[in-house]
Design an enzyme around this catalytic site. Sequence first.
Site, PDB file in Angstrom:
ATOM      1  NE  ARG A  37      38.258  85.459  40.551  1.00 19.87           N
ATOM      2  CZ  ARG A  37      37.614  86.614  40.505  1.00 19.87           C
ATOM      3  NH1 ARG A  37      38.135  87.705  41.057  1.00 19.87           N
ATOM      4  NH2 ARG A  37      36.450  86.699  39.891  1.00 19.87           N
ATOM      5  CE  LYS A 200      17.396  94.606  41.473  1.00 26.53           C
ATOM      6  NZ  LYS A 200      18.055  95.910  41.563  1.00 26.53           N
ATOM      7  N   GLY A 380      31.702  88.686  36.219  1.00 24.41           N
ATOM      8  CA  GLY A 380      31.268  89.465  35.057  1.00 24.41           C
ATOM      9  C   GLY A 380      31.746  88.894  33.733  1.00 24.41           C
TER      10      GLY A 380
HETATM   11  C1  3PG Z   1      36.002  90.131  39.346  1.00 26.31           C
HETATM   12  O1  3PG Z   1      36.206  89.966  40.549  1.00 26.31           O
HETATM   13  O2  3PG Z   1      34.905  89.946  38.807  1.00 26.31           O
HETATM   14  C2  3PG Z   1      37.170  90.497  38.498  1.00 26.31           C
HETATM   15  O3  3PG Z   1      38.344  90.485  39.246  1.00 26.31           O
HETATM   16  C3  3PG Z   1      36.939  91.853  37.867  1.00 26.31           C
HETATM   17  O4  3PG Z   1      36.801  92.849  38.843  1.00 26.31           O
HETATM   18  P1  3PG Z   1      36.038  94.171  38.484  1.00 26.31           P
HETATM   19  O5  3PG Z   1      34.576  93.822  38.378  1.00 26.31           O
HETATM   20  O6  3PG Z   1      36.326  95.134  39.606  1.00 26.31           O
HETATM   21  O7  3PG Z   1      36.554  94.677  37.173  1.00 26.31           O
HETATM   22 MG    MG Z   2      33.141  91.942  39.154  1.00 24.91          MG
END
Ligand code: 3PG
Ligand code: MG
Length: 399
Positions: A37, A200, A380
């Site tokens: 990142r 899942k 996510g």
């Molecule tokens: C991740 O690592 O998926 C992003 O930095 C978002 O982090 P979070 O899921 O704690 O919002």
């Molecule tokens: Mg996350």
Amino acid sequence: MATFKTLDDFDFAGKRVLVRADLNVPVADGQVTDATRIERLIPTLREIIKVDGKAILLSHFGRPKGKVDPEFSLEQVIPAFVELLGHPVGFIATDWVEVDRVREAIDEAPAGSVLVLENTRFHPGEEKNDADLAARMASLGDIYVNDAFSAAHRAHASTEAVARLLPSAAGRAMADELQALEKGLGNPQRPVIAIVGGAKVSTKLDLLGNLLDKVEALVIGGAMANTFLHAGGLGVGRSLAEKDLAETANTIRDRAEDARCAIILPIDATVAWHFEANAPHRYYGVDAMDPDGMILDIGPGSIERVKAAIDEAKTVVWNGPLGAFEMTPFDQGTVEIAKYVAARTKAGKVVSVAGGGDTVAALAHAGVKDQFTYVSTAGGAFLEWMEGKSLPGVEALKS
Ligand code: 3PG
Ligand code: MG
């Protein structure tokens, strides 16, 4: 597609540029264990400092829940950052309540500085997308650049509200990511094959539902495949499976049929009797499973079946490992398919886009992380994008 501005639309000379970064990198024993990142941010930062702009980085780190907590200080990523950027990186501590001192420190820093501000989640307003906190953030910059696609699914002060208070642009990494996703699923070359794995079904219902309408073939692997096999009346022994989701799984198959999306399930499996690396294992057809065994990977026949399906595709999108890839030999399905997609990509036969959670680790394990067309650094956010959801951090950049 791009209804947002990019770095090309601004002159950063002499400007304070607030860059929303995702410095939420894995750290173990004080060391950054995967700096991908940070690496992806470098092009944007170089463009800003090259013309003597100041790059002021906003990021969260972990989930400190709105409190100042040294365990989650961003100061610990600075050494890795300096090494990758090859340029000094300053750090400014703040609790985000009082920012006058932060502003003074930014003003005093020489032109062309890179400064990291303390974890935005040290203030409870961050996750509430609080307008006052966003205004304090905005007071520290002249221009806002979001280069954190992986945090774009969060409507937080530093990803959403602040973007509406300053002239805003997508950074290079953000723009690359959106372009790659567009090629993967938005406006892809067809046929498209999606490979979805993971443990899942329950966490991937929205994903499967959206993909059915967008792809010609959907490979389901990982423990989630067991749920489908069980729903289809096959024995899965002691395998991980969500048996209460049998009806849901069958509905997904019916919907896929209506949408003319081929669902490709394992035809055989690598079965073991203990969940541990190098446990004794055997291959079973899915119609002849040992009732005491556990499915830990797709079998050799399934691997060939998936490869043949990939041969038919012009685009491959991938989320989730196909087996227990952390343990040999149950990484075989994931590794072989990953290498195959990499080879097809290299041969110019497919566009390949992967991302989300364990996927990047699985591709790195297979040694092909750099051989896909694009590998997202997002967990996510990649998943939500694949689910067809709009991402607040991206929406806020659009004029
Ligand atoms: C991740 O690592 O998926 C992003 O930095 C978002 O982090 P979070 O899921 O704690 O919002
Ligand atoms: Mg996350």
